[in-house]
Each structure stands twice: as C-alpha cells, then as structure tokens.
Scaffold this active site. Structure first.
Site, short mmCIF file in Angstrom:
data_model
loop_
_atom_site.label_atom_id
_atom_site.label_comp_id
_atom_site.label_asym_id
_atom_site.label_seq_id
_atom_site.Cartn_x
_atom_site.Cartn_y
_atom_site.Cartn_z
N ASN A 98 36.47 43.37 23.13
CA ASN A 98 35.52 42.64 23.93
C ASN A 98 34.24 43.14 22.26
O ASN A 98 34.18 43.23 21.35
CB ASN A 98 35.28 43.63 24.85
CG ASN A 98 36.43 43.66 25.78
OD1 ASN A 98 36.10 42.04 25.85
ND2 ASN A 98 36.44 44.65 25.78
N HIS A 149 41.80 44.93 37.95
CA HIS A 149 40.05 43.56 38.40
C HIS A 149 40.55 44.85 39.81
O HIS A 149 40.82 45.08 40.53
CB HIS A 149 41.24 42.51 38.37
CG HIS A 149 41.22 41.45 36.69
ND1 HIS A 149 39.90 40.86 36.86
CD2 HIS A 149 41.99 41.25 36.69
CE1 HIS A 149 40.67 40.63 35.48
NE2 HIS A 149 41.43 40.90 34.99
N CYS A 166 43.57 38.34 28.02
CA CYS A 166 42.82 36.81 28.47
C CYS A 166 43.16 35.65 28.88
O CYS A 166 43.84 35.32 27.46
CB CYS A 166 41.83 37.28 26.97
SG CYS A 166 40.54 36.46 27.65
N GLY A 167 43.17 34.68 29.74
CA GLY A 167 44.07 34.13 29.84
C GLY A 167 43.26 33.10 29.19
O GLY A 167 44.05 31.94 28.71
N ASN A 168 42.04 32.93 29.41
CA ASN A 168 41.20 32.20 28.84
C ASN A 168 41.16 32.56 26.73
O ASN A 168 41.76 30.86 26.37
CB ASN A 168 39.71 32.28 29.21
CG ASN A 168 39.05 31.81 30.25
OD1 ASN A 168 40.04 31.19 30.87
ND2 ASN A 168 38.29 32.97 30.74
N ASN A 185 45.46 43.45 32.33
CA ASN A 185 43.99 44.06 32.80
C ASN A 185 43.55 44.63 34.58
O ASN A 185 44.18 43.95 35.47
CB ASN A 185 42.89 43.39 31.79
CG ASN A 185 42.88 42.07 32.18
OD1 ASN A 185 43.04 41.63 33.23
ND2 ASN A 185 42.53 41.22 31.44
N CYS A 212 36.67 34.44 33.39
CA CYS A 212 37.65 35.51 32.89
C CYS A 212 38.87 34.13 33.59
O CYS A 212 39.09 34.64 34.30
CB CYS A 212 37.00 36.15 33.83
SG CYS A 212 38.72 37.32 33.38
N GLY A 213 40.25 34.53 32.69
CA GLY A 213 41.62 33.46 33.36
C GLY A 213 42.06 34.35 34.13
O GLY A 213 42.71 34.27 35.09
N THR A 214 42.35 35.51 33.45
CA THR A 214 42.68 37.29 34.21
C THR A 214 42.44 37.38 35.53
O THR A 214 42.81 37.38 36.37
CB THR A 214 43.44 38.38 33.77
OG1 THR A 214 41.95 38.90 33.12
CG2 THR A 214 44.08 37.80 32.53
N GLY A 215 40.98 37.11 35.74
CA GLY A 215 40.50 37.37 37.07
C GLY A 215 40.28 36.39 37.77
O GLY A 215 40.14 36.63 38.68
N GLU A 258 33.05 41.13 33.15
CA GLU A 258 33.89 41.80 32.43
C GLU A 258 33.61 43.18 31.88
O GLU A 258 32.66 43.38 30.99
CB GLU A 258 34.44 40.77 31.90
CG GLU A 258 34.65 39.30 31.47
CD GLU A 258 35.73 38.86 30.91
OE1 GLU A 258 36.80 38.90 29.77
OE2 GLU A 258 35.26 37.64 30.14
N ARG A 259 34.79 43.57 31.82
CA ARG A 259 34.74 44.83 31.46
C ARG A 259 34.20 45.11 30.15
O ARG A 259 35.52 44.35 29.00
CB ARG A 259 36.33 46.57 31.92
CG ARG A 259 36.48 47.24 30.96
CD ARG A 259 37.95 48.12 31.30
NE ARG A 259 38.65 47.23 30.85
CZ ARG A 259 39.87 47.21 31.13
NH1 ARG A 259 40.21 48.62 31.02
NH2 ARG A 259 41.16 46.57 29.97
N ASN A 270 37.44 44.98 35.30
CA ASN A 270 36.55 44.30 35.56
C ASN A 270 36.28 43.82 36.72
O ASN A 270 37.59 43.91 37.29
CB ASN A 270 37.83 43.71 35.23
CG ASN A 270 37.96 43.03 33.75
OD1 ASN A 270 37.29 42.42 33.38
ND2 ASN A 270 39.13 43.54 33.34
#
Length: 284
Positions: free
Chosen positions: A66, A165, A75-77, A163, A223-226, A214-215, A196
């Site tokens: 980060n 959320h 990170c999905g993105n 991660n 945020c992809g995972t978000g 994002e954390r 996050n």
C-alpha cells in the site's frame, strides 16, 4: 550507488498501482519504495506498488504494498492489471493464468482483442468470516455489527475476501464523509489488524453505488476485493441477488457469487496508463 528500475503504471477502475517485474528488477525493500514512489508530488503517485515475480505454485506471483508501505494480501484490481501486463508484454501466451498471492492461488481469465487484453475475470475464491473483537465474545461471521463513532451509530457487515472488509449500507452515499469516518472505522478497536471500509447505496435492482476507504491507502477510486465484499454483503442482507454491478468512483465491476462453487467472480477492465524508468538508491 543508484540503479534504474523500469515500471508500468496501470489502473483497474481507477485503482492505480505501480507494477514492476521483479524477475528483471529485483527490489530489496518494497515497503520503503512503495511509500516513496506512491507520493503524489515527489514520486510517481499511486495507491501502492505491485511486484510481479516467479512462483513454484502458480504461473506467476503477486505482492502488493500500500501507499503507506504496509503489505496487502490481495487486490482484485491489481490482479486484473497483472493479467493484462503479462499478456500484453508477451510474458505469457495463456488466456488463463494462475497467480500466487498471500491469500492463495487466484485464477485469471483474460479476454483479449488481438494482442491486447481488454477485460479480465478473476476467481476471487470463497468469501469467509472476518474475525472481529466483538464485545469480547469473538467474531460474529459475516453478520451486521453495530459500531458507534463520534456519537453516530453505524451498522456494518464484515466479510473477508482474502483481506478484511466492513461494508456499511446507507440511504444516501453522498452524505458519507469518507475521509473523516474512514480512518476511524479502519482503526476501530473491533479490528485489531485494521480493516477496509466500504459505504454502499443500492441504486436499483442489481446495481450498487460504492465508495471505499482502503486500509493503508485511504480514499481510492476503486477496490476489487471491496466490490466483491459489497456484493456478498448485499446478498447476505437481502439487498441484492447473486450478481451485482458495483459502481465506484473510478469505474464499474461486475461481481457474481456462484451458487454451485460458492466462488466470487469479478470482471472488469484493466488499463495501462504509462511506463517509465526511475532511479533509486541501492539501499531501497
């Protein structure tokens, strides 16, 4: 002593990172380099640094740092951008790639036009419980938790996509002061490892507007995972079905939680911004 490192800046739905092929340019201290390069005025400017490397478990590996130098598990993105990077730079001819991450092996399906990748679908795996210190009684997995900040009561759903959320649904997302409330929720005592934070508003059936803190990076474009966590939380709380379109500041992702495999699939664009070369001290 200085040396030059070639990099590529890419973004997925506005979530921008600096990408380095460490098989060509080894980096000894990515934590310091991520902080230095991510700075918007004195560095390149980004949400962080992503290292692409070899793996004995998968086709390639990914490490994510980060903007504050902390390491993220997933990170999905960034994973979508890695798929485009590998294919466009001809490091692979595969259209299905396995990627070794700190949250496990991810499968990328590349959708290419000619010799360039347009979009990527990532198998994000099975969402899991995100442990929290809840009233000293342990975790209440993927359920809604009441949290009070500055006298205001929020209700959030905790979900792990590799991660952590916290997803909070609101009636009007424009009233959410993310830059103020984000860091307070990220560092709340409920979350000893920080978290996050997503604020989300259901716009219409199948479409959700989401903003993210994002954390380790603060407010980001996406945020992809978000997005995955938001889609999962929306389904779990009866706000949406298994397929959602998540609209973020930087772009849109399609998220589907497959009923048969229980895996979450994320599809979206990956974009190259520019490439360059930076000189850095060897001690970094």
């Amino acid at each position: 002593m200085t040396r030059s490192i070639k990099f590529t800046k890419m973004h997925g739905a506005g979530n921008d990172y600096i990408y380095v092929d460490t098989t060509r340019y080894p980096i000894e201290n990515p934590e310091k380099l991520s902080k230095k390069w991510s700075a918007p005025h004195t560095g390149i400017g980004s949400d962080g640094l992503v290292l692409i490397g070899r793996s004995d478990k998968a086709d390639f590996s990914m490490r994510i740092f980060n903007a504050d130098g902390s390491e993220a598990k997933m990170c999905g993105n960034a994973s979508r951008c890695i798929g485009k990077y590998l294919y466009d730079y001809k490091l692979t001819s595969k259209t299905e790639i396995t990627l070794d991450t700190l949250s496990g092996i991810k499968i990328l399906k590349l959708h290419a036009t000619g010799d360039k990748v347009d979009t990527v679908t990532v198998d994000m795996g099975i969402p899991s419980d995100e442990p929290v210190n809840y009233d000293g009684k342990g975790s209440k997995p993927m359920t809604e938790h009441p949290i009070e900040i500055d006298g205001i009561r929020y209700t959030g759903t905790t979900v792990s996509m590799g991660n952590p959320h916290l997803v909070i649904f609101v009636n009007d997302i424009t009233k959410a002061d993310l830059s103020s409330i984000g860091p307070k929720l990220e560092n709340h005592p409920l979350f000893p490892d920080r978290i996050n934070v997503e604020f989300a508003q259901v716009l219409e059936e199948g479409k959700i507007r989401m903003r993210v803190w994002e954390r380790g990076s603060g407010v980001t474009q996406a945020c992809g995972t978000g997005a995955c966590a938001t889609a999962v939380a929306a389904f779990l709380t009866g706000r949406a079905g298994r397929k959602s379109i998540i609209v973020m500041d930087g772009g849109t992702l399609t998220i589907e939680w497959d009923i048969a495999t229980k895996h979450v699939f994320m599809t979206g664009e990956a974009t190259k911004v520019f490439e360059g070369e930076m000189e850095t001290d060897e001690e970094l």
